[in-house]
Design an enzyme around this catalytic site. Sequence first.
Site, mmCIF file in Angstrom:
data_model
loop_
_atom_site.group_PDB
_atom_site.id
_atom_site.type_symbol
_atom_site.label_atom_id
_atom_site.label_comp_id
_atom_site.label_asym_id
_atom_site.label_seq_id
_atom_site.Cartn_x
_atom_site.Cartn_y
_atom_site.Cartn_z
ATOM 1 N N CYS A 2 0.877 -1.174 0.000
ATOM 2 C CA CYS A 2 0.000 0.000 0.000
ATOM 3 C C CYS A 2 0.901 1.207 0.000
ATOM 4 O O CYS A 2 2.094 1.102 0.310
ATOM 5 C CB CYS A 2 -0.861 0.074 1.264
ATOM 6 S SG CYS A 2 -2.113 -1.201 1.362
ATOM 7 N N GLY A 28 -0.320 0.226 -5.033
ATOM 8 C CA GLY A 28 -1.650 -0.345 -4.850
ATOM 9 C C GLY A 28 -2.631 0.241 -5.832
ATOM 10 O O GLY A 28 -2.668 1.462 -6.003
ATOM 11 N N ASN A 102 0.118 1.051 5.936
ATOM 12 C CA ASN A 102 0.844 0.179 5.012
ATOM 13 C C ASN A 102 1.543 -0.881 5.845
ATOM 14 O O ASN A 102 2.282 -0.547 6.770
ATOM 15 C CB ASN A 102 1.875 0.998 4.209
ATOM 16 C CG ASN A 102 2.793 0.129 3.346
ATOM 17 O OD1 ASN A 102 3.937 0.480 3.114
ATOM 18 N ND2 ASN A 102 2.317 -0.996 2.877
ATOM 19 N N GLY A 103 1.309 -2.144 5.491
ATOM 20 C CA GLY A 103 1.939 -3.238 6.243
ATOM 21 C C GLY A 103 0.906 -4.292 6.548
ATOM 22 O O GLY A 103 -0.207 -4.263 6.011
ATOM 23 N N TYR A 242 11.751 -5.432 -6.096
ATOM 24 C CA TYR A 242 10.617 -5.304 -7.012
ATOM 25 C C TYR A 242 9.702 -4.125 -6.720
ATOM 26 O O TYR A 242 9.285 -3.415 -7.629
ATOM 27 C CB TYR A 242 9.783 -6.584 -6.953
ATOM 28 C CG TYR A 242 8.429 -6.494 -7.624
ATOM 29 C CD1 TYR A 242 8.320 -6.578 -9.015
ATOM 30 C CD2 TYR A 242 7.250 -6.335 -6.887
ATOM 31 C CE1 TYR A 242 7.076 -6.491 -9.636
ATOM 32 C CE2 TYR A 242 6.014 -6.251 -7.509
ATOM 33 C CZ TYR A 242 5.923 -6.332 -8.881
ATOM 34 O OH TYR A 242 4.708 -6.248 -9.495
HETATM 35 P P1 AMP Z 1 4.923 -15.488 -11.994
HETATM 36 O O1 AMP Z 1 4.410 -15.744 -13.353
HETATM 37 O O2 AMP Z 1 3.870 -15.823 -10.977
HETATM 38 O O3 AMP Z 1 6.197 -16.177 -11.724
HETATM 39 O O4 AMP Z 1 5.145 -13.913 -11.827
HETATM 40 C C1 AMP Z 1 6.388 -13.332 -11.960
HETATM 41 C C2 AMP Z 1 6.233 -11.845 -12.195
HETATM 42 O O5 AMP Z 1 5.452 -11.249 -11.166
HETATM 43 C C3 AMP Z 1 7.570 -11.134 -12.220
HETATM 44 O O6 AMP Z 1 7.650 -10.415 -13.422
HETATM 45 C C4 AMP Z 1 7.539 -10.173 -11.034
HETATM 46 O O7 AMP Z 1 8.018 -8.911 -11.418
HETATM 47 C C5 AMP Z 1 6.081 -10.063 -10.669
HETATM 48 N N1 AMP Z 1 5.881 -10.032 -9.225
HETATM 49 C C6 AMP Z 1 6.679 -10.461 -8.248
HETATM 50 N N2 AMP Z 1 6.131 -10.291 -7.035
HETATM 51 C C7 AMP Z 1 4.921 -9.738 -7.247
HETATM 52 C C8 AMP Z 1 3.864 -9.317 -6.396
HETATM 53 N N3 AMP Z 1 3.937 -9.439 -5.074
HETATM 54 N N4 AMP Z 1 2.762 -8.788 -6.979
HETATM 55 C C9 AMP Z 1 2.667 -8.670 -8.320
HETATM 56 N N5 AMP Z 1 3.638 -9.040 -9.173
HETATM 57 C C10 AMP Z 1 4.753 -9.585 -8.658
#
Ligand code: AMP
Length: 456
Positions: A2, A28, A102-103, A242
């Site tokens: 968030c 978010g 946030n958290g 990320y």
């Molecule tokens: P996946 O296909 O599930 O392995 O998704 C990998 C992708 O999701 C990568 O490109 C990451 O940048 C992105 N990603 C990693 N963590 C999150 C997160 N918590 N929420 C949304 N996207 C994410």
Amino acid sequence: MCGIIGISNHPEASNLAYLGLYSMQHRGQESTGIIATNGKQYAIHKGMGLVADVFSEANIAQLPGTQAIGHVRYSTAGSSSMQNAQPFMINFSLGTLAIAHNGNLVNAEEIKRKLVNNGSIFQSSMDSEVIMHLIACSRESELIGRIADSLKQVKGAYSLLFMNEHQLIAARDPRAVRPLVLGKLKDSYIIASETCAFDLLEAEFIREIEPGEILAISEKGIKSYFPFPAKKMAHCIFEYIYFARPDSIMFGETVYDVRIRLGRQLAREHPVEADMVIPIPDSGTPAALGYAKETGIPWELGLIRNHYVGRTFIEPQSSIRHFGVKIKLNAIKSVIKDKRVVVIDDSIVRGTTSRKIIKMIRAAGAREVHVRISSPPTDFPCYYGIDTPSRNELIASSHTVEDIRKYITADSLGYISSNGLKQAIGGQDCFCDACFTGNYPITFPAIEQANQPALF
Ligand code: AMP
């Protein structure tokens, strides 16, 4: 996941809060809201969706006052609904109080059960509402004492903003898991999740809110309180990898610089003969640059992202293969055809997106596709505010790197090592890396149960 912002002592407080939220939209996209006060009354506007869609000039004009707090939400506790949109307000014995959080709290359910058994009524399923109940129930006479009393009972990650008619109050958990920064714009103090909000508002970044600090801002100035025993810090390492915007300064460093170093480290650990380095935009871009700098392999934009993709789109009845990924990303055939490419991303979660992207790159004619990931395998879920699926959905919890390579159909796959990650981040021992190691700094009984090895 968030973003929060608080503005004090500014004639256009809600307008600045809106702009700050706009710059933190990446934190978010589910719902957003602003509460403003003119020292007597409160005005509130909240809605589901993006900042640009929820707010208009007309409804910002309905939020007068010199103090405001705002929130963008990506739910990690509580469902995605209007009821759970923040900020929210309560009326209690000391008057009105608004909160933005946030958290994620790890003992909220336990506390809530006790409160409900004693007759408390909850309006939402947010863990933040538990904090407000504890404030309302506290026997302390002053607001700061009540906030401290409440926060002493909760466990987990919190970066918080509270607001009443006279004060804007920030609080950060003693481990400082989530970010929270203090800035200044002329006579106005601003508190935000990320410094990118200050850049947009032309505010000066002063410092982070300290671990365990409660900071009160009022007409009298600013005052800090440290009511909690000191704890070992546990900044979220995934903010660096990320989540945060690369132009933000977080935990003492610009996120972009950290990501470049992650890419360089990845290149040292997993070099490969290739014709070009390609980022998966936007999450893999800085690490891909770092990888290219370290290896000398040219960097190309082989994948183009459509920046205007919303939440939903109407899919045609005749099936289009990999539709979900294709609507967001497209490969440039003339760049990729017959080339050996190294594709860089920040993480693999379930593996489904990576698999589709690699198939797309192959369909564009790549000769070899080597995948490099600027974090270690994501093996454990986060309980402190990052949205990760349960452990058995994390591909790395039940598959070896070689299994994952086969699943995503890459010619080779390399993840940065845990030690390499630490080194690239600067070697300090003040980060939470539980999503990679399972070393949870804040434990609770359900973690042990939830993290039994996945049954496959
Ligand atoms: P996946 O296909 O599930 O392995 O998704 C990998 C992708 O999701 C990568 O490109 C990451 O940048 C992105 N990603 C990693 N963590 C999150 C997160 N918590 N929420 C949304 N996207 C994410």
